[in-house]
Each structure stands twice: as structure tokens, then as C-alpha cells.
Design a protein around this motif. Structure first.
Motif, PDB file in Angstrom:
ATOM      1  N   TYR A 234      60.597  37.058  15.940  1.00  0.00           N
ATOM      2  CA  TYR A 234      59.962  37.325  14.645  1.00  0.00           C
ATOM      3  C   TYR A 234      60.851  36.769  13.540  1.00  0.00           C
ATOM      4  CZ  TYR A 234      56.642  39.982  11.759  1.00  0.00           C
ATOM      5  OH  TYR A 234      55.641  40.340  10.894  1.00  0.00           O
TER       6      TYR A 234
ATOM      7  N   ARG B 236      55.101  43.137  10.938  1.00  0.00           N
ATOM      8  CA  ARG B 236      54.492  43.870  12.050  1.00  0.00           C
ATOM      9  C   ARG B 236      55.486  44.208  13.149  1.00  0.00           C
ATOM     10  NH1 ARG B 236      48.727  43.068  11.518  1.00  0.00           N
ATOM     11  NH2 ARG B 236      48.393  41.278  10.190  1.00  0.00           N
TER      12      ARG B 236
ATOM     13  N   PHE C 232      54.723  30.922   6.627  1.00  0.00           N
ATOM     14  CA  PHE C 232      53.401  31.205   7.203  1.00  0.00           C
ATOM     15  C   PHE C 232      52.250  30.500   6.481  1.00  0.00           C
ATOM     16  CE2 PHE C 232      55.719  34.835   9.026  1.00  0.00           C
ATOM     17  CZ  PHE C 232      55.311  34.732  10.343  1.00  0.00           C
TER      18      PHE C 232
ATOM     19  N   GLN D 137      49.111  31.912  19.275  1.00  0.00           N
ATOM     20  CA  GLN D 137      49.878  31.245  18.202  1.00  0.00           C
ATOM     21  C   GLN D 137      50.289  32.219  17.107  1.00  0.00           C
ATOM     22  OE1 GLN D 137      47.734  27.648  17.002  1.00  0.00           O
ATOM     23  NE2 GLN D 137      46.906  27.512  19.063  1.00  0.00           N
ATOM     24  N   GLN D 138      50.508  33.471  17.491  1.00  0.00           N
ATOM     25  CA  GLN D 138      50.892  34.502  16.509  1.00  0.00           C
ATOM     26  C   GLN D 138      52.084  35.310  17.020  1.00  0.00           C
ATOM     27  OE1 GLN D 138      47.171  36.678  16.460  1.00  0.00           O
ATOM     28  NE2 GLN D 138      46.812  36.100  14.335  1.00  0.00           N
ATOM     29  N   VAL D 139      52.877  35.752  16.059  1.00  0.00           N
ATOM     30  CA  VAL D 139      53.918  36.748  16.324  1.00  0.00           C
ATOM     31  C   VAL D 139      53.419  38.071  15.746  1.00  0.00           C
ATOM     32  CG1 VAL D 139      55.881  35.190  16.419  1.00  0.00           C
ATOM     33  CG2 VAL D 139      55.078  35.991  14.178  1.00  0.00           C
ATOM     34  N   PRO D 140      53.999  39.197  16.116  1.00  0.00           N
ATOM     35  CA  PRO D 140      55.169  39.441  16.949  1.00  0.00           C
ATOM     36  C   PRO D 140      54.971  39.022  18.412  1.00  0.00           C
ATOM     37  CG  PRO D 140      54.486  41.462  15.804  1.00  0.00           C
ATOM     38  CD  PRO D 140      53.434  40.452  15.581  1.00  0.00           C
TER      39      PRO D 140
ATOM     40  N   LYS E 147      55.177  28.530  18.627  1.00  0.00           N
ATOM     41  CA  LYS E 147      53.746  28.687  18.918  1.00  0.00           C
ATOM     42  C   LYS E 147      53.346  28.094  20.265  1.00  0.00           C
ATOM     43  CE  LYS E 147      51.714  29.264  14.347  1.00  0.00           C
ATOM     44  NZ  LYS E 147      50.754  28.758  13.342  1.00  0.00           N
TER      45      LYS E 147
ATOM     46  N   GLN F 140      50.418  40.640  20.364  1.00  0.00           N
ATOM     47  CA  GLN F 140      49.528  41.679  19.850  1.00  0.00           C
ATOM     48  C   GLN F 140      50.329  42.985  19.706  1.00  0.00           C
ATOM     49  OE1 GLN F 140      46.817  41.352  18.361  1.00  0.00           O
ATOM     50  NE2 GLN F 140      45.817  39.515  19.131  1.00  0.00           N
ATOM     51  N   THR F 141      50.602  43.306  18.449  1.00  0.00           N
ATOM     52  CA  THR F 141      51.478  44.440  18.114  1.00  0.00           C
ATOM     53  C   THR F 141      51.132  45.705  18.891  1.00  0.00           C
ATOM     54  OG1 THR F 141      51.526  43.491  15.898  1.00  0.00           O
ATOM     55  CG2 THR F 141      52.402  45.712  16.133  1.00  0.00           C
ATOM     56  N   ARG F 142      49.849  46.042  18.925  1.00  0.00           N
ATOM     57  CA  ARG F 142      49.458  47.311  19.562  1.00  0.00           C
ATOM     58  C   ARG F 142      49.682  47.280  21.074  1.00  0.00           C
ATOM     59  NH1 ARG F 142      46.916  46.744  14.866  1.00  0.00           N
ATOM     60  NH2 ARG F 142      46.187  48.633  13.808  1.00  0.00           N
TER      61      ARG F 142
HETATM   62  O1  GSN Z   1      48.715  42.712  15.617  1.00  0.00           O
HETATM   63  C1  GSN Z   1      48.947  41.538  15.938  1.00  0.00           C
HETATM   64  O2  GSN Z   1      50.014  41.214  16.456  1.00  0.00           O
HETATM   65  C2  GSN Z   1      47.876  40.509  15.690  1.00  0.00           C
HETATM   66  N1  GSN Z   1      46.588  41.135  15.724  1.00  0.00           N
HETATM   67  C3  GSN Z   1      48.074  39.817  14.380  1.00  0.00           C
HETATM   68  C4  GSN Z   1      49.352  39.037  14.328  1.00  0.00           C
HETATM   69  C5  GSN Z   1      49.461  38.133  13.112  1.00  0.00           C
HETATM   70  O3  GSN Z   1      48.599  38.131  12.253  1.00  0.00           O
HETATM   71  N2  GSN Z   1      50.553  37.374  13.014  1.00  0.00           N
HETATM   72  C6  GSN Z   1      50.773  36.443  11.932  1.00  0.00           C
HETATM   73  C7  GSN Z   1      51.969  36.787  11.157  1.00  0.00           C
HETATM   74  S1  GSN Z   1      51.675  38.212  10.182  1.00  0.00           S
HETATM   75  N3  GSN Z   1      52.595  39.345  10.863  1.00  0.00           N
HETATM   76  O4  GSN Z   1      53.357  39.334  11.652  1.00  0.00           O
HETATM   77  C8  GSN Z   1      50.994  35.070  12.528  1.00  0.00           C
HETATM   78  O5  GSN Z   1      51.670  34.937  13.526  1.00  0.00           O
HETATM   79  N4  GSN Z   1      50.447  34.055  11.894  1.00  0.00           N
HETATM   80  C9  GSN Z   1      50.634  32.689  12.291  1.00  0.00           C
HETATM   81  C10 GSN Z   1      49.324  31.991  12.470  1.00  0.00           C
HETATM   82  O6  GSN Z   1      49.350  30.735  12.532  1.00  0.00           O
HETATM   83  O7  GSN Z   1      48.281  32.669  12.590  1.00  0.00           O
END
Ligand code: GSN
Length: 219
Positions: free
Chosen positions: A9, A15, A218, A51-54, A45, A65-67
Motif C-alpha cells: 500500500y 483502506r 492514483f 489492479q487495486q490495493v490494498p 498492478k 479486497q479489503t473486506r
Molecule cells: O475494498 C477494496 O479493497 C476494493 N473494493 C476497492 C479498492 C480500491 O478502490 N483501491 C484503489 C485505491 S483507494 N484505496 O485504497 C485503487 O487501487 N485504485 C487503483 C485503480 O487503478 O483502480
């Protein structure tokens, strides 16, 4: 010995902070790999499912997926109740705290009227929606923890949420004596006390520089 979980992260709350809290409460040591630029996130990514963190490397998995991450840690360390009903309550309470924390998480990124309005919303929803609900739960069963008279993910997240609200609305707990006592009690659990002490992996309240850095990475 199993290797420590690795948290991927930015070096800030977002998150990931609830995941740090939960691991710390469970007494689990973890490593952190921070990215600081758009290019580093782009590279990461390649190994992220959506393609998302955490993202957390744990027990041979790369969990996103945080949850999903929170529930895995909670179940692994006995913080998700003893049966289906307790689990449902813990997740229900946890989701309430996360809705409240999300309002605060986004707050420093807002501008102008939206920024002003959000602080009013944080105060209103804390005092009139979330804190009365949790005060009533504690009053109804008279126990020290939210569910099953035992520490769970919901207690850890409620303390995290209370402290986040108080940073923005210092008097938010004034009408809630049971939540005040809850805050003191949970803060004094040794693992949590250590996480609240200076030098832990807990991240500070976002400042203007952090907001600027996050926007660059971001957006
Ligand atoms: O809860 C979750 O982990 C997902 N439902 C959402 C995760 C998310 O939105 N990650 C964003 C960064 S905001 N907070 O950490 C993210 O990785 N965005 C990069 C992208 O290209 O979408």
C-alpha cells in the motif's frame, strides 16, 4: 516458522489502516511495502487481481479486497465469533464502522462546499446514527465487548472509528458514557495499547502533503 504477512500500500492510512489495526490487535507482526509513484503502482498492478490495493501476501495468497482480507485475518485469529450468528453480527457492526470511516477517509480530499458539508455530516452521523447504535448495543447486553463477551473484529474497528471521528469532532463521544468506557477498555488491551503508542505501524492523520501525494499516485 510461517513468514510474516506483507502489506502492499502507500505509506498512509486509507483502506489499509483497518487491516493494520486488526493484525496489530491479533498480535501479528507484519511487513510493509510502500509504493510512492504512479509508475511503482503500475508495476504492482501486474500482480493485483483487480489492479487495486490494498493487497496482502499471507499464507501463500495474494489477497485483495479489503473486506476479504479483514475477514480472513479475523477468522484466522479468532476475532470473528464462535458461530454463524455471532459472525453475522460482527460483520454487520464492522460494516457500520466502515461506512462511518469511509466518510472520514475521503474528507481531506474534498474541496470547498463539499469539504465543509462533509465535516457536518461526519459529526451528525456519528452523534445521531452510529454512536447511539453502538451505545445501545453495549447497554442492552451490559458486556465489555460488542459480541459474545469476547474481543472481535467489530470492537477493533469501532475503536479505530471512534478515534478517527474524535480527530475531526473532538466532543463526539460526550453523550455516550458506555462508548467512553469502551474506548478506554479496548485501548488498554496490551496489543492495541502497543499499536496506539508512538513508533508503531499505525499511520498518522492525513495532512496536505499526503493528500497531494495520493492524488499524484492514483489520479
Ligand atoms: O475494498 C477494496 O479493497 C476494493 N473494493 C476497492 C479498492 C480500491 O478502490 N483501491 C484503489 C485505491 S483507494 N484505496 O485504497 C485503487 O487501487 N485504485 C487503483 C485503480 O487503478 O483502480
Amino acid at each position: 516458522m510461517a513468514s510474516k504477512p506483507i502489506l502492499h500500500y502507500v505509506n498512509g492510512r486509507g483502506r489499509m489502516e483497518s487491516i493494520r489495526w486488526l493484525l496489530a490487535a491479533a498480535g501479528v507482526e507484519f511487513e510493509e511495502k510502500f509504493f510512492e509513484t504512479k509508475e511503482q503502482l503500475q508495476k504492482l498492478k501486474e500482480i493485483l487481481l483487480f489492479q487495486q490495493v490494498p493487497m496482502v501476501e499471507i499464507d501463500g495468497m495474494k489477497l485483495v479486497q479489503t473486506r476479504a482480507i479483514l475477514h480472513y485475518i479475523a477468522e484466522k485469529y479468532n476475532l470473528l465469533g464462535k458461530d454463524m450468528k455471532e459472525r453475522a453480527l460482527i460483520i454487520m457492526f464492522s460494516e457500520g464502522t466502515m461506512d462511518l470511516m469511509e466518510l472520514i477517509m475521503i474528507y481531506p480530499f474534498l474541496k470547498g462546499e463539499e469539504f465543509k458539508q462533509r465535516l457536518v455530516e461526519i459529526a451528525n452521523k456519528s452523534k445521531n446514527r452510529y454512536f447511539p447504535a453502538f451505545e445501545n448495543i453495549l447497554k442492552a447486553h451490559g458486556q465489555n465487548f460488542l459480541v459474545g463477551n469476547k474481543l472481535s473484529m467489530a470492537d477493533v474497528q469501532l475503536l479505530e472509528a471512534i478515534l478517527m471521528v474524535e480527530e475531526r469532532v473532538p466532543d463526539a463521544l460526550s453523550g455516550f458514557p458506555l462508548l467512553q468506557a469502551f474506548k478506554t477498555r479496548i485501548s488498554n488491551i496490551p496489543t492495541i495499547k502497543a499499536f496506539l503508542a508512538p513508533g508503531s505501524k499505525r499511520k498518522p492523520m492525513p495532512d496536505a502533503k499526503y493528500v497531494e501525494d495520493i492524488v499524484k499516485i492514483f489520479f
